[in-house]
Design a protein around this motif. Structure first.
Motif, mmCIF file in Angstrom:
data_model
loop_
_atom_site.group_PDB
_atom_site.id
_atom_site.type_symbol
_atom_site.label_atom_id
_atom_site.label_comp_id
_atom_site.label_asym_id
_atom_site.label_seq_id
_atom_site.Cartn_x
_atom_site.Cartn_y
_atom_site.Cartn_z
ATOM 1 N N ALA A 235 7.057 0.519 -6.691
ATOM 2 C CA ALA A 235 6.513 -0.829 -6.863
ATOM 3 C C ALA A 235 5.007 -0.857 -6.627
ATOM 4 O O ALA A 235 4.273 -1.577 -7.312
ATOM 5 N N SER A 236 4.521 -0.081 -5.656
ATOM 6 C CA SER A 236 3.081 -0.092 -5.372
ATOM 7 C C SER A 236 2.288 0.507 -6.520
ATOM 8 O O SER A 236 1.219 0.014 -6.873
ATOM 9 N N VAL A 237 2.800 1.569 -7.126
ATOM 10 C CA VAL A 237 2.103 2.187 -8.261
ATOM 11 C C VAL A 237 2.079 1.240 -9.456
ATOM 12 O O VAL A 237 1.068 1.099 -10.136
ATOM 13 N N ALA A 238 3.187 0.565 -9.711
ATOM 14 C CA ALA A 238 3.252 -0.322 -10.871
ATOM 15 C C ALA A 238 2.448 -1.594 -10.664
ATOM 16 O O ALA A 238 1.749 -2.044 -11.583
ATOM 17 N N ALA A 239 2.539 -2.202 -9.472
ATOM 18 C CA ALA A 239 2.005 -3.561 -9.322
ATOM 19 C C ALA A 239 1.392 -3.844 -7.960
ATOM 20 O O ALA A 239 1.270 -5.012 -7.580
ATOM 21 N N GLY A 240 0.994 -2.817 -7.209
ATOM 22 C CA GLY A 240 0.363 -3.061 -5.917
ATOM 23 C C GLY A 240 -0.957 -3.793 -6.056
ATOM 24 O O GLY A 240 -1.683 -3.623 -7.031
ATOM 25 N N ASN A 241 -1.280 -4.639 -5.066
ATOM 26 C CA ASN A 241 -2.558 -5.356 -5.071
ATOM 27 C C ASN A 241 -3.721 -4.378 -5.190
ATOM 28 O O ASN A 241 -3.628 -3.211 -4.786
ATOM 29 N N SER A 242 -4.819 -4.861 -5.706
ATOM 30 C CA SER A 242 -5.989 -4.000 -5.899
ATOM 31 C C SER A 242 -6.880 -3.998 -4.673
ATOM 32 O O SER A 242 -6.770 -4.844 -3.777
ATOM 33 N N ASP A 243 -7.768 -3.005 -4.635
ATOM 34 C CA ASP A 243 -8.829 -2.909 -3.632
ATOM 35 C C ASP A 243 -8.293 -2.819 -2.207
ATOM 36 O O ASP A 243 -8.879 -3.363 -1.270
ATOM 37 N N VAL A 244 -7.181 -2.129 -2.033
ATOM 38 C CA VAL A 244 -6.641 -1.887 -0.697
ATOM 39 C C VAL A 244 -7.178 -0.541 -0.222
ATOM 40 O O VAL A 244 -6.963 0.484 -0.865
ATOM 41 N N SER A 245 -7.874 -0.554 0.889
ATOM 42 C CA SER A 245 -8.494 0.673 1.387
ATOM 43 C C SER A 245 -7.448 1.598 1.997
ATOM 44 O O SER A 245 -6.558 1.164 2.717
ATOM 45 N N VAL A 246 -7.576 2.873 1.687
ATOM 46 C CA VAL A 246 -6.733 3.906 2.280
ATOM 47 C C VAL A 246 -7.578 4.597 3.342
ATOM 48 O O VAL A 246 -8.592 5.212 3.032
ATOM 49 N N LEU A 247 -7.163 4.480 4.596
ATOM 50 C CA LEU A 247 -7.952 4.972 5.716
ATOM 51 C C LEU A 247 -7.301 6.188 6.355
ATOM 52 O O LEU A 247 -6.079 6.301 6.396
ATOM 53 N N MET A 248 -8.135 7.094 6.865
ATOM 54 C CA MET A 248 -7.654 8.194 7.683
ATOM 55 C C MET A 248 -8.647 8.415 8.807
ATOM 56 O O MET A 248 -9.841 8.591 8.558
ATOM 57 N N ASN A 249 -8.121 8.351 10.029
ATOM 58 C CA ASN A 249 -8.984 8.475 11.205
ATOM 59 C C ASN A 249 -10.148 7.494 11.152
ATOM 60 O O ASN A 249 -11.279 7.816 11.522
ATOM 61 N N GLY A 250 -9.857 6.276 10.677
ATOM 62 C CA GLY A 250 -10.869 5.228 10.632
ATOM 63 C C GLY A 250 -11.843 5.343 9.489
ATOM 64 O O GLY A 250 -12.747 4.521 9.365
ATOM 65 N N ARG A 251 -11.690 6.358 8.640
ATOM 66 C CA ARG A 251 -12.612 6.568 7.520
ATOM 67 C C ARG A 251 -11.913 6.246 6.208
ATOM 68 O O ARG A 251 -10.780 6.662 5.983
#
Length: 711
Positions: A235-251
């Motif tokens: 569902a996220s690949v097909a229709a996930g909201n846009s501009d959601v940041s993917v963070l790792m260790n705060g970066r």
């Protein structure tokens, strides 16, 4: 002309448990695992003759169609003693799921109202979620969805549910209003109150009687809540909201967006987690129930990330009912070259998997050789000392654990400020880089322990993954030299020559329809899982992308029928060079909205007519498969707003001559014309050949259909 196990409406047959393709591809091993459907004793799916209500729109003053179907079902049940049913279906098809004895099955076989009887089976999901591949903290919910596309369209997902607390499914500004006609509700359950739904998640349901509530994992929720992760990623690949940041260790590592970020989602949970993950899956009775409800709710696009047999079984008949309701139906082809592509019916867009581009990195030994592998890191590092994990084991840690860089196995005093060469295996790939970071290491060289894919994971420290051969050469160098110093750097992108995933299920050259219809990215795809992010592979990932593009098309061209949308998905796909049409269908689905040219439309009623005739021969499908040669006809319609000239040509054929009549068309807006395609020659009839029929519009459009000439 033959159709595998096509059932005549008046036929009375019993369909046994059938072998579904295979389990999903393993992202860790780079190859698929295989399994057959598991038959669940006792429970059977019974389909009555005639369609469900989706094929017969209500007529003012006519009797209630659903009541009429239920009365027919009651009459059939009474002939075998009136057993209680697990499910009743009246929309996508007319039937029910019920426990039957052998004598009751025999009795129903002779009933003229019964079209088919099929044992309930459990099928695997068509994707492998690698929960260890990426471990990110999530960003806060976005305030607005700046990405566009899919506004108001509802995509239904027949899968393992979703994790609604993901920011990808938050109610944000810019989502738009749900299209008229959708009537879904939010069925409550464990961990899923009715208030869970919002303007993004607009409906939810769950069905477990077929799988068995006593067979699910203790951590499962009897609700639409996803605990497996598969449905959430799809569902996220097909229709996930846009501009959601993917963070790792705060970066921030990247920004994520679904293909159709403004589309709505409606999970229909029919796939469940078992105590043994190898037994996870979706029962056919639950699948049909979910499809029936999604059809009744009126979704615009229906994604079924579950493969299955190539027969027209009960699940496929339910998907026919969805197509008759003008729903764009998208299904996963399945994983594994030992079985043919699933969903071999003309009303489903069957999607195979293509490889994505791999980011490359180089390990350069100062004064020595250089090795190229997979690396997501783009920054240069070094020179820095490189040590073997086995040589820097922590006190008391087994050497083999240190060789594979298991957590706690590395001595920080010897690792600090250095890069570590780690052998793959034992734990997740990214867990190894995290172990290096915890020991104060600054980089990792990950070496495959067996032949397999090189994956550009998101790692905690800069990492380059090397093949077995290159890793062996590097290790030998290190053992022959007292000190090894290296530089790490990103070196661009590797594009696979064919781009088709080696494990994506191919089509059958003996079939009467060309499958899969298209392919899409299905290897190492990033998406959300409950409480985190992960990579996954499989034709489920590919079907998710195709469903997102279908939603974009439905939103932009609201007047297009589901059949036209399916045609455009196919006819605008980009062919993969050097790849058989039996593997790629029409090619790779375009990520952006294509320029509309021509469409090959099919009236919804034609599907059922063809099914009853046990022949797809006269259907106006957007592909052609022939045995040896002959003539067939296709009818094309101008989708543009102006009159336009279209020239047609045959391309790519090596052993046959392919001619079209006429060779040019002038069509006004919405006007249609028929084209005859004739195949001759071939010499050796045992040789396969394929190519394309291409219509080129005067305004720049290209409408392309694949043609396979089988033995």
């Amino acid at each position: 002309m033959t159709t595998t196990r096509t059932v005549n409406r008046a036929a009375r047959i019993v369909l046994p448990g059938v072998v579904a393709g295979v389990l999903a591809a393993s992202a860790l091993a780079g190859s698929p695992a295989h399994a057959a459907d598991e038959e669940v004793p006792g429970l059977h799916l019974v389909t009555l003759t005639g369609p469900g209500t989706s094929a017969t729109p209500p007529v003012t003053g006519a009797p209630d169609a659903q009541a009429v179907l239920l009365a027919r079902q009651d009459a059939v049940l009474e002939t075998i003693g009136g057993p209680a049913t697990a499910y009743r279906w009246t929309t996508a098809l007319n039937g029910f799921a019920v426990e039957l004895t052998a004598d009751q099955v025999t009795a129903l076989e002779s009933n003229d109202d019964v079209a088919a009887i099929e044992a309930n089976t459990v099928r695997p999901m068509a994707g492998h979620v690698d929960l260890s591949a990426v471990r990110f903290s999530r960003s806060s919910d976005p305030r607005a969805s700046r990405g566009a596309g899919g506004s108001g369209v509802v995509i239904g997902f027949v899968d393992s549910g979703i994790a609604p607390d993901s920011p990808l499914f938050s109610e944000v500004r810019g989502l738009g209003e749900t299209r008229a006609g959708f009537s879904g509700t939010c069925s409550p359950g464990e961990g899923w109150p009715a208030s869970t739904c919002n303007r993004k998640v607009v409906g939810a349901g769950w069905w477990v009687e077929g799988f068995g509530p006593d067979r699910i994992r203790s951590s499962e929720s009897l609700s639409a809540l996803d605990v497996v992760g598969h449905g959430t990623q799809v569902a996220s690949v097909a229709a996930g909201n846009s501009d959601v940041s993917v963070l790792m260790n705060g970066r921030t590592m990247t920004s994520f967006s679904g293909v159709a970020p403004q589309a709505k989602v409606a999970p229909y949970k029919a796939c469940w987690a078992a105590p043994d993950p190898a037994d996870d899956g979706c029962s056919t009775a639950d699948l049909v129930s979910a499809i029936d409800q999604a059809t009744a709710d009126g979704v615009d696009v229906l994604n079924v990330a579950v493969a299955g047999p190539t027969t027209t079984d009960t699940v496929e008949r339910a998907l026919l009912g969805a197509a008759e309701a003008d729903i764009v139906v998208v299904g996963a082809a399945g994983n594994g070259r030992s079985a043919f592509a699933a969903h071999a019916s003309p009303w489903v867009t069957t999607v195979g998997a293509a490889r994505g581009n791999t980011l490359r990195g180089r390990v350069s030994v100062v004064g020595g050789p250089a090795f190229t592998g997979a690396s997501r890191s783009r920054r240069q590092l070094g020179p820095v000392a490189l040590v073997l994990g086995a040589d820097v084991a922590a006190d008391g840690a087994p050497t083999e654990d240190a060789r594979r860089c298991l957590p706690g196995s590395l001595d920080a005093r010897q690792v600090a400020g250095r890069a570590v060469a780690c052998l793959r295996g034992g734990i997740g790939r990214v867990d190894k880089s995290e172990a290096v970071a915890l020991a104060d290491g600054v980089a990792m060289v990950l070496v495959n322990d067996r032949p397999g894919a090189l994956v550009d994971d998101f790692h905690t420290v800069p990492t380059v993954q090397l093949s077995v051969a290159d890793g062996t050469r590097l290790t030998r160098w290190m053992k022959r030299h007292d000190r090894t110093t290296v530089r790490l750097a990103g070196v661009g992108i590797e594009k696979d020559a064919s781009e088709a995933a080696r494990w994506s299920a191919p089509g059958d050259d003996r079939a009467s329809l060309l499958k899969p219809d298209v392919v899409a990215l299905g290897e190492g795809v990033l998406g959300a899982v409950p409480d985190a992010w992960a990579l996954f592979s499989g034709t489920s990932a590919a079907s998710a992308r195709a469903s997102g593009v279908a939603a974009l098309l439905r939103a932009k061209h609201g007047h297009w029928s589901a059949s036209v949308v399916r045609s455009v998905l196919t006819t605008t796909a980009r062919p993969l060079a050097g790849t058989s049409t039996l593997v790629q269908g029409a090619g790779r689905v375009r990520a952006s909205l294509p320029r509309p040219g021509l469409a090959l439309d099919i009236a919804p009623t034609r599907y059922r007519d063809a099914l009853e005739d046990v022949s797809w021969e006269d259907l106006n499908v957007s592909s052609i498969i022939m045995r040896g040669g002959g003539t067939t006809t296709r009818r094309v319609t101008n989708l543009g707003t102006r009159a336009e000239y279209f020239s047609v040509s045959a391309r790519g054929f090596v052993r046959h001559r392919v001619r079209t009549t006429p060779v040019a068309l002038r069509l006004g807006p919405g006007e249609s014309a028929s084209v005859r395609i004739t195949v001759t020659g071939g010499g050796n009839p045992s040789r396969f050949d394929d190519g394309w029929i291409v219509w080129r519009g005067a305004r720049g459009s290209h409408t392309r259909i694949p043609v396979a000439i089988s033995r």
